[in-house]
Motif scaffolding. Structure first.
Motif, PDB file in Angstrom:
ATOM      1  N   VAL A 131       0.910  -1.089  -0.055  1.00 57.98           N
ATOM      2  CA  VAL A 131       0.099   0.025   0.055  1.00 57.98           C
ATOM      3  C   VAL A 131       1.085   1.255  -0.102  1.00 57.98           C
ATOM      4  O   VAL A 131       1.944   1.327   0.505  1.00 57.98           O
ATOM      5  CB  VAL A 131      -0.999   0.123   1.170  1.00 57.98           C
ATOM      6  N   CYS A 132       0.680   2.322  -0.726  1.00 58.93           N
ATOM      7  CA  CYS A 132       1.197   3.645  -0.864  1.00 58.93           C
ATOM      8  C   CYS A 132       1.206   4.379   0.551  1.00 58.93           C
ATOM      9  O   CYS A 132      -0.223   4.653   1.251  1.00 58.93           O
ATOM     10  CB  CYS A 132       0.811   4.478  -1.956  1.00 58.93           C
ATOM     11  N   ARG A 133       2.118   4.744   1.159  1.00 61.47           N
ATOM     12  CA  ARG A 133       2.042   5.450   2.375  1.00 61.47           C
ATOM     13  C   ARG A 133       1.467   6.958   2.196  1.00 61.47           C
ATOM     14  O   ARG A 133       0.725   7.341   3.184  1.00 61.47           O
ATOM     15  CB  ARG A 133       3.410   5.585   3.082  1.00 61.47           C
ATOM     16  N   SER A 134       1.701   7.410   0.920  1.00 58.50           N
ATOM     17  CA  SER A 134       0.886   8.798   0.833  1.00 58.50           C
ATOM     18  C   SER A 134      -0.461   8.771   0.396  1.00 58.50           C
ATOM     19  O   SER A 134      -1.314   9.522   0.943  1.00 58.50           O
ATOM     20  CB  SER A 134       2.090   9.469   0.057  1.00 58.50           C
ATOM     21  N   CYS A 135      -0.825   8.055  -0.700  1.00 57.96           N
ATOM     22  CA  CYS A 135      -2.066   7.963  -1.279  1.00 57.96           C
ATOM     23  C   CYS A 135      -2.936   6.950  -1.095  1.00 57.96           C
ATOM     24  O   CYS A 135      -4.289   6.886  -1.295  1.00 57.96           O
ATOM     25  CB  CYS A 135      -2.157   8.499  -2.721  1.00 57.96           C
ATOM     26  N   GLY A 136      -2.436   5.819  -0.575  1.00 57.27           N
ATOM     27  CA  GLY A 136      -3.414   4.802  -0.094  1.00 57.27           C
ATOM     28  C   GLY A 136      -3.416   3.831  -1.232  1.00 57.27           C
ATOM     29  O   GLY A 136      -4.352   2.721  -1.294  1.00 57.27           O
ATOM     30  N   ALA A 137      -2.705   4.078  -2.522  1.00 60.82           N
ATOM     31  CA  ALA A 137      -3.209   3.196  -3.844  1.00 60.82           C
ATOM     32  C   ALA A 137      -2.563   1.575  -3.213  1.00 60.82           C
ATOM     33  O   ALA A 137      -1.444   1.693  -2.737  1.00 60.82           O
ATOM     34  CB  ALA A 137      -2.353   3.744  -4.886  1.00 60.82           C
ATOM     35  N   CYS A 152       5.213   4.275  -5.384  1.00 61.23           N
ATOM     36  CA  CYS A 152       3.933   4.439  -5.901  1.00 61.23           C
ATOM     37  C   CYS A 152       3.892   4.932  -7.378  1.00 61.23           C
ATOM     38  O   CYS A 152       4.512   6.085  -7.479  1.00 61.23           O
ATOM     39  CB  CYS A 152       3.089   5.216  -4.838  1.00 61.23           C
ATOM     40  N   ASP A 153       3.314   4.325  -8.250  1.00 65.32           N
ATOM     41  CA  ASP A 153       3.075   4.999  -9.679  1.00 65.32           C
ATOM     42  C   ASP A 153       2.563   6.348  -9.864  1.00 65.32           C
ATOM     43  O   ASP A 153       2.765   7.042 -10.622  1.00 65.32           O
ATOM     44  CB  ASP A 153       2.650   3.680 -10.552  1.00 65.32           C
ATOM     45  N   ARG A 154       1.627   6.400  -8.946  1.00 61.15           N
ATOM     46  CA  ARG A 154       0.901   7.445  -8.950  1.00 61.15           C
ATOM     47  C   ARG A 154       1.371   9.017  -8.338  1.00 61.15           C
ATOM     48  O   ARG A 154       1.549   9.768  -8.921  1.00 61.15           O
ATOM     49  CB  ARG A 154      -0.436   7.531  -8.321  1.00 61.15           C
ATOM     50  N   CYS A 155       1.954   8.605  -7.205  1.00 63.28           N
ATOM     51  CA  CYS A 155       2.490   9.884  -6.409  1.00 63.28           C
ATOM     52  C   CYS A 155       3.976   9.691  -6.156  1.00 63.28           C
ATOM     53  O   CYS A 155       4.629  10.556  -5.224  1.00 63.28           O
ATOM     54  CB  CYS A 155       1.616   9.962  -5.257  1.00 63.28           C
ATOM     55  N   GLY A 156       4.644   8.582  -6.338  1.00 70.59           N
ATOM     56  CA  GLY A 156       5.941   8.388  -5.915  1.00 70.59           C
ATOM     57  C   GLY A 156       6.070   7.965  -4.545  1.00 70.59           C
ATOM     58  O   GLY A 156       7.183   8.155  -3.865  1.00 70.59           O
ATOM     59  N   GLY A 157       4.915   7.780  -3.599  1.00 73.10           N
ATOM     60  CA  GLY A 157       5.088   7.539  -2.257  1.00 73.10           C
ATOM     61  C   GLY A 157       5.792   6.214  -1.863  1.00 73.10           C
ATOM     62  O   GLY A 157       5.681   5.333  -2.942  1.00 73.10           O
ATOM     63  N   GLU A 158       6.129   5.928  -0.758  1.00 72.20           N
ATOM     64  CA  GLU A 158       6.786   4.823  -0.228  1.00 72.20           C
ATOM     65  C   GLU A 158       5.863   3.660  -0.137  1.00 72.20           C
ATOM     66  O   GLU A 158       4.539   3.845   0.395  1.00 72.20           O
ATOM     67  CB  GLU A 158       7.338   4.837   0.925  1.00 72.20           C
TER      68      GLU A 158
END
Ligand code: ZN
Length: 217
Positions: A131-137, A152-158
């Motif tokens: 799961v993306c830590r920033s956007c939850g994807a 994350c592909d969408r926002c680069g989050g971890e």
């Protein structure tokens, strides 16, 4: 035709997804024990107050309280065409109480559907989730990986793994579920109400299997 359904299936078997699809197709509510307990507590009904006195000290809510809350829920108008019970019954005592109550009402359970997914398969399915830590994807290291693996592909989050998805936790939850549910599936098998279906494969195909069972009953 009333559809009084019980859905069984271990965590990660896709029970929630199938329940939602059944709700839409048959226009019946999904009744989850967790939800109705929380609701009874929130609205301060006598049973809700009693349930809360156990929950607030981390104790299990006794069978008779859970059964009382389920009965109150089943009396509501939206259950006129049936319902899907999810997370209830959990014990043979609860199943017996439900059986007697529904017999008195003259509207017994029509079908118990047991969604089976083998342990090894569930481990791959759940422990690969990220799961993306920033956007939850949501991603899966095998079935839906992100392009660079850790971001994350969408926002680069971890990307991280939820504690619930750790392999040891998945195995533990599965074993707890099996120990609790095997007596129940035996109970409904003896009554000739249990149908087992495979929870492996395409969501729509699994849903078709479930609908066939429900429609043929
Ligand atoms: Zn993200």
């Amino acid at each position: 035709m009333r559809q009084n359904l019980i859905l069984l299936g271990p965590p990660g078997a896709g029970k929630g997804t199938q329940a939602k699809m059944l709700v839409d197709k048959y226009a019946i509510p999904q009744i989850s024990t967790g939800d109705i307990l929380r609701e009874a507590v929130k609205s301060g009904t006598p049973l809700g107050i009693e349930a809360n006195s156990h929950m607030s000290r981390g104790a299990l809510v006794p069978d008779e309280v859970v059964i009382g809350i389920v009965k109150e829920r089943l009396k509501r108008g939206d259950c006129g065409k049936g319902y899907i019970l999810d997370g209830f019954p959990r014990t043979i005592a609860q199943a017996d109480a439900l059986f007697s109550y529904l017999n008195e009402c003259g509207c017994p359970i029509t079908e118990v559907i047991d969604i089976k997914v083998p342990k090894d398969h569930l481990v791959i399915r759940l422990s690969g989730r990220r799961v993306c830590r920033s956007c939850g994807a949501g991603y899966h290291i095998e079935f839906n990986p992100s392009k660079d693996g850790g971001r994350c592909d969408r926002c680069g989050g971890e990307l991280f793994q939820r504690d619930d998805d750790r392999e040891d936790v998945v195995i533990k939850r599965f074993e707890t579920y099996e120990a609790q549910t095997t007596p129940l599936s035996e109970y409904y098998k003896k009554k000739g109400q249990l149908t087992t279906i495979s929870g492996i494969g395409d969501v729509e195909a699994i849903f078709d299997d479930i609908c066939k069972i429900v429609d043929e009953r």
